[in-house]
Motif scaffolding. Structure first.
Motif, short mmCIF file in Angstrom:
data_model
loop_
_atom_site.label_atom_id
_atom_site.label_comp_id
_atom_site.label_asym_id
_atom_site.label_seq_id
_atom_site.Cartn_x
_atom_site.Cartn_y
_atom_site.Cartn_z
N GLY A 255 -15.77 -2.04 9.54
CA GLY A 255 -15.61 -0.59 9.56
C GLY A 255 -14.19 -0.12 9.30
O GLY A 255 -13.94 1.09 9.22
N GLU A 256 -13.26 -1.05 9.14
CA GLU A 256 -11.86 -0.66 8.93
C GLU A 256 -11.66 -0.02 7.56
O GLU A 256 -10.83 0.88 7.40
N LEU A 257 -12.40 -0.48 6.55
CA LEU A 257 -12.28 0.12 5.23
C LEU A 257 -12.78 1.57 5.25
O LEU A 257 -12.19 2.45 4.61
N THR A 258 -13.84 1.82 6.03
CA THR A 258 -14.34 3.19 6.18
C THR A 258 -13.29 4.06 6.87
O THR A 258 -13.08 5.23 6.50
N ALA A 259 -12.62 3.49 7.87
CA ALA A 259 -11.60 4.25 8.59
C ALA A 259 -10.43 4.59 7.68
O ALA A 259 -9.88 5.70 7.75
#
Length: 366
Positions: free
Chosen positions: A88-92
């Motif tokens: 989910g870090e890429l989404t963040a």
């Protein structure tokens, strides 16, 4: 856009580099194991034993690492961003306003220094190690080191003189390197292509900077007659460079840029075909640019998981497309060579077209 290095750039760089290094180690390791198994079948020939096989594979590791780096950079970068997407870090990062272009360039920049180091290795350790490995194998399997054996033997040109030898050997004698050609034929022509003479020698020895032909039978052609003479030994005045003979039988892809440039000049000076060396030269020269460009253009496949599932599938498709493009690029360069297109342009054109496609994509995605 603020291009200063931030914490998020370090996050992307760490994820990318760790995945690239692991992928690189795996690919090179598998290739080395395959090479070891292949070479092990020759154990027992002469003095070629387990230690020689191991040393041979170790000497070729720099060359193998150089060859596999582009694929490792591509696959590792996709896996690195895929890991960020999975957590989910890429989404963040996208939600925080970081564009796709910025994320892709952060990954590419993190590979910049590593790519430069690998390129330097490809110019120093890789060619030297490969040549030492070949010498080691030939030295262990026989008393002398073969310069080259191919259909028709070794062919070379020195101005208006053409040289053919069935085989060649090189060895160290009294601290000096000597080169010996066996079953030598020397054809001398006029600038207009008229045959002047043919010299057939049992051998030609190059030592201490000069050639000596042994057991020579020379036939000189006049306007109405041919005259033959024999000599036990005679000096051979030739600019034939033994080092060029050795380099000419090594695959051009394994030579450094300086050796490729030297070979190209030598062949062109003697009006010989230097195309395969030119292709290798321009491919080597543009290699860092092509590697980083391929990574940037393949990374958008990692963003598919932001909208839907199937991250592994998207990464796999990205790998196939990028690797397929690499083979397509080689094909286009070969086509350019066939149709006489400047090889520098033919090598750079596919990358330039890919860059234009990438620019169009990132403009739409911004």
């Amino acid at each position: 856009m603020n291009w200063r290095i931030k914490q998020v750039d370090k996050l992307v760089a760490y994820s990318t580099l760790s995945a690239v290094l692991m992928t690189w180690l795996l690919l090179v390791g598998l290739d080395a194991v395959r090479a070891f198994i292949s070479e092990a079948s020759d154990i027992g020939q002469g003095n070629y034993g387990f230690a020689a096989v191991t040393l041979h594979v170790l000497l070729t590791l720099p060359r193998r690492a150089y060859e596999w780096f582009s694929y490792a950079a591509l696959i590792g970068s996709l896996l690195g961003l895929g890991t960020l997407a999975g957590t989910g870090e890429l989404t963040a990062l996208r939600a925080a306003g970081m564009s796709k272009l910025r994320i892709c360039l952060s990954a590419a920049w993190s590979l910049g220094l590593l790519t430069a180091l690998v390129a330097a290795m490809g110019e120093t350790l890789a060619p030297g190690g490969e040549q030492q490995a070949q010498s080691l194998v030939l030295q262990a399997k026989s008393n002398d080191i073969a310069i080259g054996r191919r259909a028709g033997g070794i062919w070379a040109r020195d101005g208006d003189t053409f040289i053919n030898a069935k085989q060649g050997t090189t060895r160290q004698v009294d601290g000096l390197r000597e080169v010996r050609l066996a079953d030598v034929r020397v054809f001398e022509f006029t600038p207009r292509g008229q045959l002047l003479s043919i010299a057939i020698a049992e051998s030609a020895l190059h030592r201490a900077g000069e050639w000596t032909m042994e057991k020579v039978r020379r036939t000189e052609f006049g306007e109405a007659e041919a005259k033959s003479t024999t000599e036990a030994s005679t000096r051979w005045k030739s600019g034939l460079d033994p080092r060029m003979l050795a380099l000419s039988i090594i695959q051009p892809e394994y030579l450094s840029i300086s050796d490729l440039r030297r070979n190209i000049r030598y062949l062109k000076r003697n009006q010989q075909d230097a195309q395969k060396f030119e292709m290798a030269y321009w491919g080597r020269l543009f290699w860092p640019f092509n590697t980083l460009l391929l990574v940037v253009c393949a990374l958008p496949f990692a963003f598919g998981a932001l909208r839907s599932g199937g991250m592994g599938k998207r990464i796999f498709i990205g790998m196939i497309v990028a690797i397929g493009w690499s083979f397509l690029q080689r094909s286009l360069v070969n086509v350019g060579a066939v149709y006489g297109i400047n090889l520098a342009v033919a090598t750079l054109l596919p990358a330039a077209l890919l860059a234009l496609v990438a620019i169009g994509y990132f403009r739409r995605a911004s």
